[in-house]
Write an enzyme that holds these catalytic residues in place. Structure first.
Site, PDB file in Angstrom:
ATOM      1  N   GLY A  13       0.807  -1.210  -0.224  1.00  0.00           N
ATOM      2  CA  GLY A  13      -0.022  -0.075   0.198  1.00  0.00           C
ATOM      3  C   GLY A  13       0.962   1.430   0.167  1.00  0.00           C
ATOM      4  O   GLY A  13       1.585   1.684   0.905  1.00  0.00           O
ATOM      5  N   CYS A 280     -10.592   9.617   7.359  1.00  0.00           N
ATOM      6  CA  CYS A 280     -10.715   8.683   8.816  1.00  0.00           C
ATOM      7  C   CYS A 280     -11.725   9.096   9.644  1.00  0.00           C
ATOM      8  O   CYS A 280     -12.351   8.013  10.329  1.00  0.00           O
ATOM      9  CB  CYS A 280      -9.277   8.577   9.433  1.00  0.00           C
ATOM     10  SG  CYS A 280      -8.202   7.617   7.972  1.00  0.00           S
ATOM     11  N   ARG A 447     -13.722  29.122   8.753  1.00  0.00           N
ATOM     12  CA  ARG A 447     -12.397  28.643   9.258  1.00  0.00           C
ATOM     13  C   ARG A 447     -12.015  29.655  10.130  1.00  0.00           C
ATOM     14  O   ARG A 447     -10.551  29.468  10.592  1.00  0.00           O
ATOM     15  CB  ARG A 447     -11.395  28.133   8.064  1.00  0.00           C
ATOM     16  CG  ARG A 447     -11.874  27.036   7.429  1.00  0.00           C
ATOM     17  CD  ARG A 447     -11.845  25.845   7.960  1.00  0.00           C
ATOM     18  NE  ARG A 447     -12.037  24.684   7.156  1.00  0.00           N
ATOM     19  CZ  ARG A 447     -11.611  23.515   7.629  1.00  0.00           C
ATOM     20  NH1 ARG A 447     -11.248  23.301   8.783  1.00  0.00           N
ATOM     21  NH2 ARG A 447     -11.754  22.558   7.045  1.00  0.00           N
TER      22      ARG A 447
HETATM   23  N1  LIG Z   1      -4.704   8.931   5.493  1.00  0.00           N
HETATM   24  C1  LIG Z   1      -4.470   9.010   6.597  1.00  0.00           C
HETATM   25  O1  LIG Z   1      -3.912  10.384   6.967  1.00  0.00           O
HETATM   26  C2  LIG Z   1      -4.409   8.085   7.610  1.00  0.00           C
HETATM   27  C3  LIG Z   1      -4.806   6.862   7.249  1.00  0.00           C
HETATM   28  N2  LIG Z   1      -4.782   5.690   8.221  1.00  0.00           N
HETATM   29  C4  LIG Z   1      -5.335   4.447   7.768  1.00  0.00           C
HETATM   30  O2  LIG Z   1      -4.262   3.839   7.082  1.00  0.00           O
HETATM   31  C5  LIG Z   1      -4.758   3.154   6.057  1.00  0.00           C
HETATM   32  C6  LIG Z   1      -4.343   3.366   4.725  1.00  0.00           C
HETATM   33  O3  LIG Z   1      -4.830   4.858   4.433  1.00  0.00           O
HETATM   34  P1  LIG Z   1      -4.179   5.692   3.212  1.00  0.00           P
HETATM   35  O4  LIG Z   1      -2.824   5.429   3.115  1.00  0.00           O
HETATM   36  O5  LIG Z   1      -4.845   6.969   3.547  1.00  0.00           O
HETATM   37  O6  LIG Z   1      -5.108   4.970   1.952  1.00  0.00           O
HETATM   38  P2  LIG Z   1      -4.723   5.142   0.419  1.00  0.00           P
HETATM   39  O7  LIG Z   1      -6.017   4.834  -0.371  1.00  0.00           O
HETATM   40  O8  LIG Z   1      -4.224   6.429   0.169  1.00  0.00           O
HETATM   41  O9  LIG Z   1      -3.452   3.998  -0.004  1.00  0.00           O
HETATM   42  C7  LIG Z   1      -4.078   2.642   0.108  1.00  0.00           C
HETATM   43  C8  LIG Z   1      -3.121   1.976  -1.126  1.00  0.00           C
HETATM   44  O10 LIG Z   1      -3.230   0.514  -0.956  1.00  0.00           O
HETATM   45  C9  LIG Z   1      -3.261  -0.146  -2.309  1.00  0.00           C
HETATM   46  N3  LIG Z   1      -3.684  -1.602  -2.229  1.00  0.00           N
HETATM   47  C10 LIG Z   1      -5.110  -1.889  -1.734  1.00  0.00           C
HETATM   48  N4  LIG Z   1      -4.982  -3.173  -1.695  1.00  0.00           N
HETATM   49  C11 LIG Z   1      -3.750  -3.720  -2.038  1.00  0.00           C
HETATM   50  C12 LIG Z   1      -3.314  -4.936  -2.187  1.00  0.00           C
HETATM   51  N5  LIG Z   1      -3.924  -6.008  -1.951  1.00  0.00           N
HETATM   52  N6  LIG Z   1      -1.757  -4.927  -2.851  1.00  0.00           N
HETATM   53  C13 LIG Z   1      -1.070  -3.979  -2.978  1.00  0.00           C
HETATM   54  N7  LIG Z   1      -1.729  -2.559  -2.782  1.00  0.00           N
HETATM   55  C14 LIG Z   1      -2.915  -2.417  -2.618  1.00  0.00           C
HETATM   56  C15 LIG Z   1      -4.153   0.813  -3.107  1.00  0.00           C
HETATM   57  O11 LIG Z   1      -4.052   0.685  -4.420  1.00  0.00           O
HETATM   58  C16 LIG Z   1      -3.690   2.208  -2.438  1.00  0.00           C
HETATM   59  O12 LIG Z   1      -2.943   2.678  -3.128  1.00  0.00           O
HETATM   60  C17 LIG Z   1      -6.379   3.191   6.135  1.00  0.00           C
HETATM   61  O13 LIG Z   1      -6.862   2.232   7.140  1.00  0.00           O
HETATM   62  C18 LIG Z   1      -6.365   4.343   6.996  1.00  0.00           C
HETATM   63  O14 LIG Z   1      -7.823   4.352   7.697  1.00  0.00           O
HETATM   64  C19 LIG Z   1      -4.196   5.960   9.291  1.00  0.00           C
HETATM   65  C20 LIG Z   1      -3.806   7.058   9.663  1.00  0.00           C
HETATM   66  C21 LIG Z   1      -3.907   8.321   9.011  1.00  0.00           C
HETATM   67  O1  LIG Z   2      -6.299   8.518  11.273  1.00  0.00           O
HETATM   68  C1  LIG Z   2      -6.442   9.334  10.376  1.00  0.00           C
HETATM   69  O2  LIG Z   2      -6.356   9.181   9.373  1.00  0.00           O
HETATM   70  C2  LIG Z   2      -5.840  10.618  11.119  1.00  0.00           C
HETATM   71  O3  LIG Z   2      -7.014  11.329  11.228  1.00  0.00           O
HETATM   72  C3  LIG Z   2      -6.482  12.545  11.797  1.00  0.00           C
HETATM   73  O4  LIG Z   2      -5.701  13.337  10.750  1.00  0.00           O
HETATM   74  P1  LIG Z   2      -6.409  13.814   9.467  1.00  0.00           P
HETATM   75  O5  LIG Z   2      -7.379  13.669   9.208  1.00  0.00           O
HETATM   76  O6  LIG Z   2      -5.006  13.934   8.349  1.00  0.00           O
HETATM   77  O7  LIG Z   2      -6.261  15.761  10.004  1.00  0.00           O
HETATM   78  P2  LIG Z   2      -6.706  16.468  11.131  1.00  0.00           P
HETATM   79  O8  LIG Z   2      -5.771  17.654  11.534  1.00  0.00           O
HETATM   80  O9  LIG Z   2      -7.147  15.694  12.480  1.00  0.00           O
HETATM   81  O10 LIG Z   2      -7.942  17.224  10.646  1.00  0.00           O
HETATM   82  C4  LIG Z   2      -9.208  16.452  10.422  1.00  0.00           C
HETATM   83  C5  LIG Z   2     -10.500  17.382  10.071  1.00  0.00           C
HETATM   84  O11 LIG Z   2     -10.730  18.116  11.434  1.00  0.00           O
HETATM   85  C6  LIG Z   2     -10.648  19.463  11.039  1.00  0.00           C
HETATM   86  N1  LIG Z   2     -10.533  20.224  12.411  1.00  0.00           N
HETATM   87  C7  LIG Z   2      -9.192  19.952  12.975  1.00  0.00           C
HETATM   88  C8  LIG Z   2      -8.913  20.307  14.077  1.00  0.00           C
HETATM   89  C9  LIG Z   2      -9.754  21.345  14.657  1.00  0.00           C
HETATM   90  O12 LIG Z   2      -9.546  22.123  15.636  1.00  0.00           O
HETATM   91  N2  LIG Z   2     -10.978  21.839  14.082  1.00  0.00           N
HETATM   92  C10 LIG Z   2     -11.159  21.251  12.744  1.00  0.00           C
HETATM   93  O13 LIG Z   2     -12.108  21.413  12.394  1.00  0.00           O
HETATM   94  C11 LIG Z   2      -9.841  19.676   9.963  1.00  0.00           C
HETATM   95  O14 LIG Z   2      -9.759  20.778   9.199  1.00  0.00           O
HETATM   96  C12 LIG Z   2     -10.022  18.559   9.235  1.00  0.00           C
HETATM   97  O15 LIG Z   2     -11.151  18.808   8.268  1.00  0.00           O
HETATM   98  C13 LIG Z   2      -5.811  12.639  13.152  1.00  0.00           C
HETATM   99  O16 LIG Z   2      -5.541  13.848  13.413  1.00  0.00           O
HETATM  100  C14 LIG Z   2      -4.645  11.827  13.099  1.00  0.00           C
HETATM  101  O17 LIG Z   2      -4.119  11.507  14.238  1.00  0.00           O
HETATM  102  C15 LIG Z   2      -4.874  10.336  12.511  1.00  0.00           C
HETATM  103  O18 LIG Z   2      -3.827   9.698  12.268  1.00  0.00           O
END
Ligand SMILES: NC(=O)C1=CN([C@@H]2O[C@H](COP(=O)(O)OP(=O)(O)OC[C@H]3O[C@@H](n4cnc5c(N)ncnc54)[C@H](O)[C@@H]3O)[C@@H](O)[C@H]2O)C=CC1
Ligand SMILES: O=C(O)[C@H]1O[C@H](OP(=O)(O)OP(=O)(O)OC[C@H]2O[C@@H](n3ccc(=O)[nH]c3=O)[C@H](O)[C@@H]2O)[C@H](O)[C@@H](O)[C@@H]1O
Length: 470
Positions: A13, A280, A447
């Protein structure tokens, strides 16, 4: 048996989490070879782009990739080879909300996790530590273990760890360089603890040991959902209070500041907004709601569901305030939306409040001019089409115009709506904007970004979230 010394890591991923996380591991661990694999060829090609036009926008990411790509960091579509060669495998695939079937609209779709797990079982020929990086429901590691053990080759052992990611988009590199904590969950067996030790040693290259928390598998999985639920809950709480502020003349910034001075509450994450977005928060809370219902805990499910419902209410409340203020109709009026990303410093639009606002403005038959400094045009059209399935893209394009600057977007508008807190919106030449707008000229600040007094002096009518417009 002593813990394995990790020498080769593969990450399945190459998305917002897998890419930055494993790039930073490569940067901080020059003795470890890190390969990030994905089935999406276009994404991998972008990670390998000679000009470093990477598939995601994240401040500081290019420098990290530049420092180690081709040395100990590789991007590839060869998933099988990556699995075979690695001693530690991160599973960092997407876990979206299920769209159909049992739990549709709430439960996490674990199909991608399962497919990746089955692939590991099918091609691995040596022992592996398999790490859940994706956010998953509590006890997913057990399902992964069952699949792996049922399909493992003889003499091939799998140890499963949970290592959820807490980075936020826009600050990912800083969050990865200096994490509040790294959380690793394992079985409490000798093998589980050894695997945990092996992964801890990877992070210990740059994270102080006291910030590496080691816990049981299920606590680790649940802690990730809990952290996101509690962060989102804070935003819904402050947004609920913003409605009271608007009705009473209290000021949400002053309230948040006063409340946040209490050291037990703290000042962070109390910024009222047009609603939280991102891939998320909503997904993970709905996942928690589903988990609670599955565990026959309906009151707990109702409690957490309210955090998402409050967020939906905030978005529609804001859209309604725009319509109400513009004399109860925005039909054929030009509304400028500044910002499309779900927050500043990212090109990500998943669940962005701007999508809902524009959909609502389109329903009111307004003409919309839109500007975002990062989001690609194609992404905007895709998001708007998905949000309004009854409209053809052709019709959407008749109502929405994508512009290449704030100034262009604001021309001939009745109202400007600030949906994302991009820094450049603070530096807009509002005098010039005012000259180009129809009068009365309104600014709706979703905002808490603009200087209300300054804009009012120019002649704008400013409506700010969490402040009365009396
Ligand atoms: N986006 C964020 O800021 C955060 C996301 N997470 C979690 O991390 C996980 C991943 O999130 P993102 O990176 O945002 O998703 P994303 O959609 O950006 O990336 C996932 C990637 O996995 C690939 N993929 C799916 N199945 C596959 C397979 N079988 N083999 C190889 N590649 C495969 C897809 O093509 C895609 O490029 C999710 O569970 C999300 O909830 C956790 C913390 C922060
Ligand atoms: O699991 C995840 O995907 C991630 O989700 C959030 O991170 P993210 O969604 O990237 O960004 P945030 O900074 O948390 O903002 C989320 C949303 O809340 C809003 N927000 C944030 C803070 C605030 O005080 N008020 C507010 O409206 C932001 O504008 C945005 O739309 C968490 O902050 C991360 O710790 C977590 O890993």
């Amino acid at each position: 048996m002593s813990p394995v010394k990790v020498q080769k890591i593969v990450c399945i991923g190459a998305g917002y989490v897998g890419g930055p996380t494993c790039a930073v591991i490569a940067q901080k661990c020059p003795d470890i070879v890190v390969t990030i694999v994905d089935l999406n060829e276009a994404r991998i090609n972008a990670w390998n782009d000679e000009e470093y036009r990477l598939p995601i926008y994240e401040p500081g990411l290019v420098d990290v990739v530049r420092s180690c790509r081709g040395k100990n960091l590789f991007f590839s579509t060869d998933v099988d080879k990556g699995i075979q060669e690695a001693d530690l495998i991160f599973v960092s695939v997407n876990t979206p909300t299920k769209k159909s079937g049992v739990g549709a609209g709430f439960a996490a779709d674990l199909n991608y996790v399962e497919l990746a797990t089955r692939r590991i079982a099918a091609v691995a020929t040596s022992n592996k530590i398999v790490v859940e990086k994706s956010t998953v429901p509590c006890r997913t590691a057990e399902s992964m273990r069952t699949i792996l053990e049922a399909n493992a080759k003889p003499n091939c052992r799998f140890d499963i760890l949970s290592n959820p990611e807490f980075l936020a988009e826009g600050t990912a590199i800083n969050d990865l360089h200096k994490p509040d904590r790294v959380l690793i969950g394992s079985l409490q067996s000798a093998e589980g603890l050894d695997a945990c030790q092996a992964l801890s040693s990877v992070y210990a290259h740059w994270v102080p040991r006291e910030r590496i928390l080691t816990v049981g598998l299920w606590s680790s999985e649940l802690s990730k959902l809990a952290a996101n639920a509690m962060l989102a809950q804070r935003i819904s709480s402050i947004n609920a209070l913003s409605a009271i502020c608007e009705a009473t003349g209290a000021n949400i910034d002053e309230v948040a500041n006063a409340v946040g001075y209490d050291s037990r509450i703290g000042p962070k994450f109390l910024k009222a907004s047009v609603g939280f977005g991102g891939s998320c928060f909503q997904k993970d809370i709905l996942n928690l709601v589903y988990l609670s219902e599955s565990l026959h805990l309906p009151e707990i499910a109702t409690y957490w569901r309210q955090v998402v419902e409050m967020n939906e209410h905030q978005k529609s409340r804001f859209a309604k305030r725009v319509v109400d203020t513009l004399f109860n109709t925005i039909t054929n009026k030009r509304i400028t939306v500044l910002g499309f990303a779900f927050k500043a410093d990212t090109g990500d639009t998943r669940e962005s409040a701007a999508i809902t606002l524009i959909r609502d403005f389109m329903k009111e038959k307004a003409n919309i001019s839109l500007y975002d400094p990062q989001v690609e045009e194609a992404q905007i059209w895709q998001d708007l089409a998905e949000a309004s399935p009854n409209l053809s893209l052709e019709n959407i394009k008749k109502q929405v115009k994508i512009c290449s600057s704030s100034l262009e977007a604001c021309k001939d508008a009745e109202a400007v709506v600030i949906a994302t807190e991009w820094k450049e919106f603070k530096q807009i030449d509002w005098e010039m904007v005012y000259q180009g707008m129809n009068k009365p000229a309104f600014v709706f600040d979703g905002r808490l970004l603009v200087d209300e007094d300054k804009l009012t002096k120019i002649g704008f009518k400013v409506i700010t979230i969490g402040r009365g417009s009396l």
